[in-house]
Design an enzyme around this catalytic site. Structure first.
Site, PDB file in Angstrom:
ATOM      1  N   TYR A  33       0.719  -1.333   0.100  1.00 53.38           N
ATOM      2  CA  TYR A  33       0.098   0.058   0.412  1.00 53.38           C
ATOM      3  C   TYR A  33       0.881   1.055  -0.005  1.00 53.38           C
ATOM      4  CZ  TYR A  33       0.588   0.633   4.834  1.00 53.38           C
ATOM      5  OH  TYR A  33       1.552   1.025   6.169  1.00 53.38           O
ATOM      6  N   ARG A  52       8.210   3.963  -4.654  1.00 53.92           N
ATOM      7  CA  ARG A  52       8.265   2.689  -3.827  1.00 53.92           C
ATOM      8  C   ARG A  52       7.000   1.964  -3.731  1.00 53.92           C
ATOM      9  NH1 ARG A  52       7.387   5.322   2.377  1.00 53.92           N
ATOM     10  NH2 ARG A  52       5.605   5.278   1.895  1.00 53.92           N
ATOM     11  N   GLU A 180      11.856   2.159  14.129  1.00 57.39           N
ATOM     12  CA  GLU A 180      11.612   3.740  13.469  1.00 57.39           C
ATOM     13  C   GLU A 180       9.795   3.468  14.757  1.00 57.39           C
ATOM     14  OE1 GLU A 180       9.265   2.699   9.122  1.00 57.39           O
ATOM     15  OE2 GLU A 180       9.928   0.305  10.320  1.00 57.39           O
TER      16      GLU A 180
END
Ligand code: PDD
Length: 284
Positions: A33, A52, A180
């Site tokens: 996604y 990406r 992250e």
């Protein structure tokens, strides 16, 4: 204005938009996604998001559902039909519909879904006053560079953050280094005013907002070190912040309940945040 979604070749009323129960995204999380911001009617960093998307699809060996130029038309049409001036576009591609079997189906066609909705940017107060993060073990797989729709670890982490009244959970690898956030990239600023963020490896998503911030850092001549940092280093740092398409750049003023520096957003975080808004307002 009633909402419209693009699902496998059709524009449908949002209420009626659905995928098949044997869609591999539904059964296996076998898909990828993107979330693209819409600001003042234009798509922010669309090119980087589409690049990406291609990379994620290639890594999972899913065929691209349509050419880039066709995809751009669909995205714009969904934004237009939903009357979105400020909000987001959500794009999802799964490997398609097939009888359940883990290995790739021979004849499945990738299924593309595109939705868009108006949304306010995060409360400006969060930008002014800063946000809290907690730290949790990183229990995800070893290909976090792929923007996979299999997000259950992120779901659990974000819920843990909510229950701790924090905005985000920073995930920590086995070496004690921050990877992250559950849906954001992680940054600190050191005492000598060097901006530090983990280099893009398989442990993190190569954030589009991260890339835009790196551009700003280079352009403005700030010092940068792309390397991992520990939770202890972050807690002792003068500044910390996070970035993503939906959060923009938010200063972090508490980590695991302890204040970062004096508990107020740092000066470099504020400058980068302002510069990022200028970029988002201009970047198509
Ligand atoms: N999240 N890291 C992770 C794990 C993410 O899911 C995201 C994005 C980011 C930041 O990437 P970008 O700057 O390209 O948005 C980093 C999106 C917004 C989401 O899941 O909603």
């Amino acid at each position: 204005m009633s909402r419209v979604a693009y699902v496998a070749g059709q524009y449908l009323p949002h209420r009626q938009a659905a995928v098949h129960i044997e869609d591999r995204g539904y059964q296996f999380g076998d898909g990828v996604y993107e979330v693209i911001a819409v600001t003042g009617g234009h798509l922010v960093d669309e090119g980087r998001h589409l690049a990406r998307l291609h990379r994620s699809l290639t890594e999972l060996r899913i065929n691209q559902p349509m050419s880039d130029s066709a995809l751009k038309i669909v995205i714009r049409e969904v934004v237009r039909r939903n009357g979105v001036d400020t909000g987001i576009v959500y794009l999802q591609v799964t490997r398609g519909v097939a009888p359940r079997d883990h290995a790739f189906p021979k004849a499945a066609k990738p299924v593309l879904v595109v939705t868009s909705r108006r949304s306010r940017p995060p409360d400006p107060r969060l930008g002014r006053e800063g946000i809290a993060v907690i730290t949790i073990p990183d229990i995800r797989w070893q290909r976090c560079d792929i923007k996979s729709i299999a997000l259950v670890a992120a779901v659990l982490g974000k819920q843990q953050a909510r229950e701790a009244s924090a905005y985000e959970a920073w995930q920590v690898d086995r070496e004690g280094q921050v990877t992250e956030g559950t849906s954001t990239n992680a940054w600190i600023v050191t005492a000598d005013n060097t901006v530090v963020t983990r280099a893009t490896d398989h442990a993190i998503l190569n954030g589009v907002t991260r890339a835009a911030i790196l551009d700003i850092i280079h352009r403005e001549g700030y010092r940068l070190d792309e390397r991992p940092f520990t939770v202890a280093e972050a807690k002792a740092a003068p500044e910390a912040f996070l970035t993503s398409t939906t959060a923009d750049l938010l200063p972090i003023v508490r980590i695991d309940g302890a204040p970062v520096a004096d508990g107020k957003p740092g000066p470099l975080s504020r400058k980068l945040r302002d510069a990022y808004f200028r970029h988002a307002a201009a970047a198509a």
